[in-house]
Design an enzyme around this catalytic site. Structure first.
Site, PDB file in Angstrom:
ATOM      1  N   SER A  17       0.804  -1.226   0.000  1.00  0.00           N
ATOM      2  CA  SER A  17       0.000   0.000   0.000  1.00  0.00           C
ATOM      3  C   SER A  17       0.836   1.275   0.000  1.00  0.00           C
ATOM      4  O   SER A  17       0.476   2.236  -0.697  1.00  0.00           O
ATOM      5  CB  SER A  17      -0.970  -0.006   1.185  1.00  0.00           C
ATOM      6  OG  SER A  17      -1.930  -1.017   0.996  1.00  0.00           O
ATOM      7  N   THR A  62      -5.064  -3.533   8.550  1.00  0.00           N
ATOM      8  CA  THR A  62      -4.993  -4.885   8.032  1.00  0.00           C
ATOM      9  C   THR A  62      -4.827  -5.846   9.200  1.00  0.00           C
ATOM     10  O   THR A  62      -4.944  -5.430  10.368  1.00  0.00           O
ATOM     11  CB  THR A  62      -3.886  -4.983   6.949  1.00  0.00           C
ATOM     12  OG1 THR A  62      -3.933  -6.282   6.367  1.00  0.00           O
ATOM     13  CG2 THR A  62      -2.494  -4.729   7.512  1.00  0.00           C
ATOM     14  N   LYS A  66      -8.784  -5.520  11.731  1.00  0.00           N
ATOM     15  CA  LYS A  66      -9.980  -5.081  10.999  1.00  0.00           C
ATOM     16  C   LYS A  66     -11.261  -5.059  11.850  1.00  0.00           C
ATOM     17  O   LYS A  66     -12.125  -4.218  11.634  1.00  0.00           O
ATOM     18  CB  LYS A  66     -10.187  -5.945   9.759  1.00  0.00           C
ATOM     19  CG  LYS A  66      -9.150  -5.669   8.666  1.00  0.00           C
ATOM     20  CD  LYS A  66      -9.485  -6.382   7.380  1.00  0.00           C
ATOM     21  CE  LYS A  66      -8.455  -6.042   6.309  1.00  0.00           C
ATOM     22  NZ  LYS A  66      -8.778  -6.629   5.011  1.00  0.00           N
ATOM     23  N   ASP A 102     -12.781  -3.169   0.847  1.00  0.00           N
ATOM     24  CA  ASP A 102     -12.512  -4.480   0.235  1.00  0.00           C
ATOM     25  C   ASP A 102     -13.742  -4.935  -0.563  1.00  0.00           C
ATOM     26  O   ASP A 102     -13.616  -5.543  -1.631  1.00  0.00           O
ATOM     27  CB  ASP A 102     -12.234  -5.542   1.314  1.00  0.00           C
ATOM     28  CG  ASP A 102     -10.858  -5.396   1.947  1.00  0.00           C
ATOM     29  OD1 ASP A 102      -9.948  -4.878   1.280  1.00  0.00           O
ATOM     30  OD2 ASP A 102     -10.695  -5.813   3.109  1.00  0.00           O
ATOM     31  N   GLY A 123     -14.152 -19.869   1.537  1.00  0.00           N
ATOM     32  CA  GLY A 123     -13.565 -19.204   2.696  1.00  0.00           C
ATOM     33  C   GLY A 123     -14.579 -18.335   3.413  1.00  0.00           C
ATOM     34  O   GLY A 123     -15.262 -17.521   2.775  1.00  0.00           O
ATOM     35  N   ALA A 124     -14.675 -18.535   4.729  1.00  0.00           N
ATOM     36  CA  ALA A 124     -15.621 -17.752   5.523  1.00  0.00           C
ATOM     37  C   ALA A 124     -14.885 -16.923   6.571  1.00  0.00           C
ATOM     38  O   ALA A 124     -15.427 -16.598   7.614  1.00  0.00           O
ATOM     39  CB  ALA A 124     -16.635 -18.681   6.188  1.00  0.00           C
ATOM     40  N   PRO A 149     -16.987 -26.380   8.188  1.00  0.00           N
ATOM     41  CA  PRO A 149     -18.322 -26.093   7.654  1.00  0.00           C
ATOM     42  C   PRO A 149     -19.179 -25.223   8.567  1.00  0.00           C
ATOM     43  O   PRO A 149     -20.003 -24.436   8.076  1.00  0.00           O
ATOM     44  CB  PRO A 149     -18.959 -27.476   7.457  1.00  0.00           C
ATOM     45  CG  PRO A 149     -17.973 -28.490   7.894  1.00  0.00           C
ATOM     46  CD  PRO A 149     -16.716 -27.819   8.309  1.00  0.00           C
TER      47      PRO A 149
HETATM   48  P1  NAP Z   1      -8.722 -15.437   7.647  1.00  0.00           P
HETATM   49  O1  NAP Z   1      -9.805 -14.613   8.244  1.00  0.00           O
HETATM   50  O2  NAP Z   1      -7.614 -15.957   8.496  1.00  0.00           O
HETATM   51  O3  NAP Z   1      -9.431 -16.700   6.922  1.00  0.00           O
HETATM   52  C1  NAP Z   1      -8.682 -17.723   6.347  1.00  0.00           C
HETATM   53  C2  NAP Z   1      -9.612 -18.616   5.535  1.00  0.00           C
HETATM   54  O4  NAP Z   1      -8.803 -19.578   4.823  1.00  0.00           O
HETATM   55  C3  NAP Z   1     -10.603 -19.417   6.370  1.00  0.00           C
HETATM   56  O5  NAP Z   1     -11.797 -19.556   5.641  1.00  0.00           O
HETATM   57  C4  NAP Z   1      -9.871 -20.766   6.509  1.00  0.00           C
HETATM   58  O6  NAP Z   1     -10.746 -21.859   6.748  1.00  0.00           O
HETATM   59  C5  NAP Z   1      -9.274 -20.889   5.141  1.00  0.00           C
HETATM   60  N1  NAP Z   1      -8.138 -21.809   5.069  1.00  0.00           N
HETATM   61  C6  NAP Z   1      -6.917 -21.641   5.625  1.00  0.00           C
HETATM   62  N2  NAP Z   1      -6.134 -22.706   5.340  1.00  0.00           N
HETATM   63  C7  NAP Z   1      -6.895 -23.553   4.604  1.00  0.00           C
HETATM   64  C8  NAP Z   1      -6.640 -24.823   4.009  1.00  0.00           C
HETATM   65  N3  NAP Z   1      -5.451 -25.419   4.112  1.00  0.00           N
HETATM   66  N4  NAP Z   1      -7.626 -25.395   3.308  1.00  0.00           N
HETATM   67  C9  NAP Z   1      -8.837 -24.799   3.180  1.00  0.00           C
HETATM   68  N5  NAP Z   1      -9.130 -23.602   3.709  1.00  0.00           N
HETATM   69  C10 NAP Z   1      -8.174 -22.981   4.426  1.00  0.00           C
HETATM   70  O7  NAP Z   1      -7.987 -14.668   6.443  1.00  0.00           O
HETATM   71  P2  NAP Z   1      -8.619 -13.532   5.491  1.00  0.00           P
HETATM   72  O8  NAP Z   1      -8.331 -12.201   6.063  1.00  0.00           O
HETATM   73  O9  NAP Z   1     -10.027 -13.915   5.194  1.00  0.00           O
HETATM   74  O10 NAP Z   1      -7.701 -13.684   4.193  1.00  0.00           O
HETATM   75  C11 NAP Z   1      -7.822 -14.806   3.319  1.00  0.00           C
HETATM   76  C12 NAP Z   1      -6.926 -14.595   2.106  1.00  0.00           C
HETATM   77  O11 NAP Z   1      -7.370 -13.479   1.346  1.00  0.00           O
HETATM   78  C13 NAP Z   1      -5.466 -14.292   2.478  1.00  0.00           C
HETATM   79  O12 NAP Z   1      -4.649 -15.005   1.584  1.00  0.00           O
HETATM   80  C14 NAP Z   1      -5.319 -12.815   2.236  1.00  0.00           C
HETATM   81  O13 NAP Z   1      -4.006 -12.477   1.858  1.00  0.00           O
HETATM   82  C15 NAP Z   1      -6.285 -12.601   1.081  1.00  0.00           C
HETATM   83  N6  NAP Z   1      -6.797 -11.220   1.007  1.00  0.00           N
HETATM   84  C16 NAP Z   1      -6.554 -10.519  -0.126  1.00  0.00           C
HETATM   85  C17 NAP Z   1      -7.055  -9.230  -0.261  1.00  0.00           C
HETATM   86  C18 NAP Z   1      -6.786  -8.461  -1.519  1.00  0.00           C
HETATM   87  O14 NAP Z   1      -6.948  -7.247  -1.533  1.00  0.00           O
HETATM   88  N7  NAP Z   1      -6.422  -9.131  -2.575  1.00  0.00           N
HETATM   89  C19 NAP Z   1      -7.798  -8.638   0.775  1.00  0.00           C
HETATM   90  C20 NAP Z   1      -8.039  -9.403   1.939  1.00  0.00           C
HETATM   91  C21 NAP Z   1      -7.522 -10.687   2.034  1.00  0.00           C
HETATM   92  P3  NAP Z   1     -11.113 -22.325   8.260  1.00  0.00           P
HETATM   93  O15 NAP Z   1     -12.244 -21.464   8.709  1.00  0.00           O
HETATM   94  O16 NAP Z   1     -11.490 -23.748   8.092  1.00  0.00           O
HETATM   95  O17 NAP Z   1      -9.861 -22.136   9.088  1.00  0.00           O
END
Ligand code: NAP
Length: 270
Positions: A17, A62, A66, A102, A123-124, A149
């Site tokens: 950023s 971040t 958040k 976002d 992803g949740a 789930p």
């Molecule tokens: P988070 O709240 O920690 O959530 C992680 C998610 O990934 C959960 O749904 C988790 O499932 C799942 N997960 C982790 N390891 C897994 C595996 N081995 N197999 C299946 N599912 C798995 O993280 P977040 O903030 O949502 O971010 C998620 C991703 O989005 C990150 O890679 C982040 O860098 C990216 N992101 C990108 C942007 C962008 O601007 N491009 C913005 C925000 C986030 P469980 O619930 O089962 O643990």
């Protein structure tokens, strides 16, 4: 006086950023500067409250701030409230306003409305929540799948969408999990972990929120299959552009921001 903006996280060293926003400020001739502020959770509130008096006009937040950022704010947009998380705080007239760019940023990347289209969000977690809410608000039929789930079911109930126990074909497939974040993840691993082995994505738009220096596993899989692929850096650029507009009131220079985000060496961007 130079106006200031920042990204607050812990850790925050990886953030692109600063490079993106500083390039935008320069391109627009604005006397603004964007910095990285590593802030541990227990110091977040006092830091945020001290920033406006030090010349800060707004910040991005971040991981892991958040949710807490939303609590600290005096007021919040509908997006931030509904998602339960904020990625942008704006300081104006002694008030702190929370927003979640976002969600809008994700819709901006699509280029066309997802209204009436079938969207599958994998992803949740935080990113999954923002994606599912944005797509539902924009009129898509949203399905959510999550490794655990119960989290998918809970989010589905909250947002009035459907949880699915197995990923299936969809017009739009969003990877909002962290699968692929580790650059050594193979496509086979990613497909197994996300249960995508039997999913045909040839006719889908695939939005992989994960991004890195090289294309992550889900992006590689979808590209090979011939899907229309949108990468996570474009979402980063679009959410940043929305934050830029909130703080400065100016039209964001998208091409400049995109070029800076793609070229950024996160370790060097101050
Ligand atoms: P988070 O709240 O920690 O959530 C992680 C998610 O990934 C959960 O749904 C988790 O499932 C799942 N997960 C982790 N390891 C897994 C595996 N081995 N197999 C299946 N599912 C798995 O993280 P977040 O903030 O949502 O971010 C998620 C991703 O989005 C990150 O890679 C982040 O860098 C990216 N992101 C990108 C942007 C962008 O601007 N491009 C913005 C925000 C986030 P469980 O619930 O089962 O643990």
């Amino acid at each position: 006086m130079t106006a200031l903006a920042a990204v607050l996280g812990f850790p925050v060293g990886h953030s692109r950023s600063p490079a993106m926003h500083n390039a935008a400020f320069r391109a627009m001739g604005l006397d603004w500067r964007y910095v990285k502020l590593p802030v541990p959770p227990e110091r977040l509130e006092e830091t945020v409250r001290a920033l406006p008096a030090s010349g800060y006009r707004g910040v991005n937040v971040t991981i892991p701030h958040k949710l807490a950022a939303l609590e600290i704010a005096d007021e919040a947009t509908e997006a931030a409230r509904a998602i339960g998380a904020a990625n942008t705080l704006t300081f104006r007239d002694s008030r702190i306003t929370a927003d979640n760019t976002d969600a809008g940023g994700l819709l901006d990347t699509l280029g066309e409305s997802p209204k009436g289209r079938r969207a599958l969000v994998l992803g949740a977690g935080g990113a999954g929540r923002a994606a599912a809410w944005a797509l539902k608000e924009a009129g898509a039929e949203v399905l959510i799948w999550n490794r655990t789930p119960e989290r998918a079911t809970q989010l589905a109930n909250e947002l009035g969408i459907e949880a699915t126990s197995e990923p299936t074909e969809a017009d739009l497939l969003v990877n909002a999990t962290s699968v692929g974040l580790d650059p050594t993840t193979t496509e086979e691993q990613a497909l197994r972990e996300l249960r995508l082995s039997t999913v045909d994505c040839r006719l889908s738009t695939v939005l992989d929120l994960v991004y890195g220096d090289s294309p992550p596993a889900v992006t590689r899989w979808a590209s090979k299959a011939g899907a229309h692929v949108i990468d996570g850096l474009e979402v980063l650029v679009r959410q940043g552009a929305r934050s830029f507009q909130l703080w400065t009131g100016r039209e964001p220079p998208l091409d400049t921001m995109r070029e800076a985000a793609r070229g950024a060496d996160p370790a060097a961007a101050a």
